[in-house]
Design a protein around this motif. Sequence first.
Motif, PDB file in Angstrom:
ATOM      1  N   ARG A   1       0.811  -1.219   0.000  1.00  0.00           N
ATOM      2  CA  ARG A   1       0.000   0.000   0.000  1.00  0.00           C
ATOM      3  C   ARG A   1       0.846   1.272   0.000  1.00  0.00           C
ATOM      4  NH1 ARG A   1      -3.310  -2.940   3.907  1.00  0.00           N
ATOM      5  NH2 ARG A   1      -2.137  -1.893   5.572  1.00  0.00           N
ATOM      6  N   SER A   2       2.160   1.138   0.092  1.00  0.00           N
ATOM      7  CA  SER A   2       3.026   2.296   0.314  1.00  0.00           C
ATOM      8  C   SER A   2       3.287   3.132  -0.940  1.00  0.00           C
ATOM      9  CB  SER A   2       4.369   1.840   0.903  1.00  0.00           C
ATOM     10  OG  SER A   2       5.095   1.042  -0.013  1.00  0.00           O
ATOM     11  N   LYS A   3       3.108   2.548  -2.156  1.00  0.00           N
ATOM     12  CA  LYS A   3       3.400   3.280  -3.385  1.00  0.00           C
ATOM     13  C   LYS A   3       2.415   2.901  -4.485  1.00  0.00           C
ATOM     14  CE  LYS A   3       8.424   3.835  -2.823  1.00  0.00           C
ATOM     15  NZ  LYS A   3       9.758   3.558  -3.433  1.00  0.00           N
ATOM     16  N   GLN A   4       2.373   3.741  -5.510  1.00  0.00           N
ATOM     17  CA  GLN A   4       1.593   3.458  -6.711  1.00  0.00           C
ATOM     18  C   GLN A   4       2.528   2.753  -7.687  1.00  0.00           C
ATOM     19  OE1 GLN A   4      -1.636   4.252  -6.908  1.00  0.00           O
ATOM     20  NE2 GLN A   4      -2.045   3.680  -9.028  1.00  0.00           N
ATOM     21  N   TRP A   5       2.653   1.430  -7.549  1.00  0.00           N
ATOM     22  CA  TRP A   5       3.667   0.678  -8.277  1.00  0.00           C
ATOM     23  C   TRP A   5       3.442   0.666  -9.779  1.00  0.00           C
ATOM     24  CZ3 TRP A   5       7.322  -0.131  -4.830  1.00  0.00           C
ATOM     25  CH2 TRP A   5       6.975  -0.314  -3.487  1.00  0.00           C
ATOM     26  N   CYS A   6       2.191   0.712 -10.198  1.00  0.00           N
ATOM     27  CA  CYS A   6       1.849   0.729 -11.624  1.00  0.00           C
ATOM     28  C   CYS A   6       0.763   1.775 -11.855  1.00  0.00           C
ATOM     29  CB  CYS A   6       1.357  -0.645 -12.080  1.00  0.00           C
ATOM     30  SG  CYS A   6       2.672  -1.886 -12.214  1.00  0.00           S
ATOM     31  N   GLY A   7       0.325   1.883 -13.109  1.00  0.00           N
ATOM     32  CA  GLY A   7      -0.682   2.884 -13.437  1.00  0.00           C
ATOM     33  C   GLY A   7      -1.950   2.732 -12.611  1.00  0.00           C
TER      34      GLY A   7
END
Length: 300
Positions: A59-65
Motif C-alpha cells: 500500500r506504500s506506493k503506486q507501483w503501476c498505473g
Amino acid sequence: MSLAPIAFFAYKRPEHTKQSLESLAQNEGAESSELFIFCDAPKKPEDEEAVTQVREVVRSKQWCGQVHIIERQQNLGLANSIIQGVTELCSKYGKVIVLEDDLILSPFFLEYMNKALEIYEKESKVIHVSGYIFPVKLTSDNDAIFLPFTTSWGWATWQRAWQHFDPEMNGYKQIKANKKQKYKFDLNGSFNYFKMLESQIAGKIDSWAIRWYLSTFMLDGLTLFPNKSLVKNIGFDGSGTHCGDSSSFDGEMTQDKILSMPKSLKLNDKEVNIVFKYLRSLNQPPSLLQRIKNKLVRFF
C-alpha cells in the motif's frame, strides 16, 4: 498494444516484496499497466506480523498505473492463491502476467511479456511465456527460443491456454502407463518431473506449477523463453515457504531488450539439447574433488 494485467502474489516477506515491486515499477510500461496484488492471509498466528508488514509495503506506493490490492481473509496457500488469481484475471482480460514476491525483474521484462503475448496470441501451440531461462549459453539467432516445458519464475499465458489447466491431473495415469511418455515428460531423462507429479498425487507437495506443466504437456504445447534471463530469484535464502537456501538455477539477469522472437513454431534441437544437458548435469553426484572442497568449506 493491449497491455496484460499483472498478478502479483505476496505472503509474509516484506523486504522481498518491496524489492520485487520496486523492480516492477522501474519497468518500461509499468506506468500504463494494471496491477493486481494478492496478499494471502496468515496461516499461523506467528505469521501475522510479517503478513501485516507485507500489506503495508504493497500500500506504500503506486507501483503501476492502476493498483488493486486483494487482501485474503483466510489463508489459501500459494497454489490455490495463484490458481484462483490467474483464473479470475484470464477470464476477465483474456491474458495475464504472473509474478511472485521473490522475483527481481529486468527493466524490459514487461515489454518482452506484452510483445510475446501479442505476437503468439492466436498461436494455439504456444501455451506459456517464461521470463526466466537457466544459466546456459544459447546460440540462437533470435533473442528467444521455444522449449517443451513451463517455468514459474515470472510467466504469462492466455485464457485460451489456461482454460485447459487441469488441477485434477487427469493425464497422470496415461503418462505412468507409457514409458515413452514418461521419458518425454522428464525431458528425455534430464529432470525428474514425474517424481514431482507423484509427490503432488500423494499430497506430499502442493504445487500449481507441476499441474500446469502436466496440462501443457498433454497439449504438446510450447513455452517461449528468452535467451538471457529477465528474472532473478532472491527467495533462496531460507525465507520462503517452498524455497530452500540455495539454487543451481540462478544466473545473471540481462539488462538488454529482447528484440527478435522466432517465427517458426518448432523446437530447435540444438538449443533444446543445451538446456537438457544443463538440467541433466544437476542430477550428477558431486565428484571426489568437489566433495573434498565442500568439506573444506564447511571446516573453515
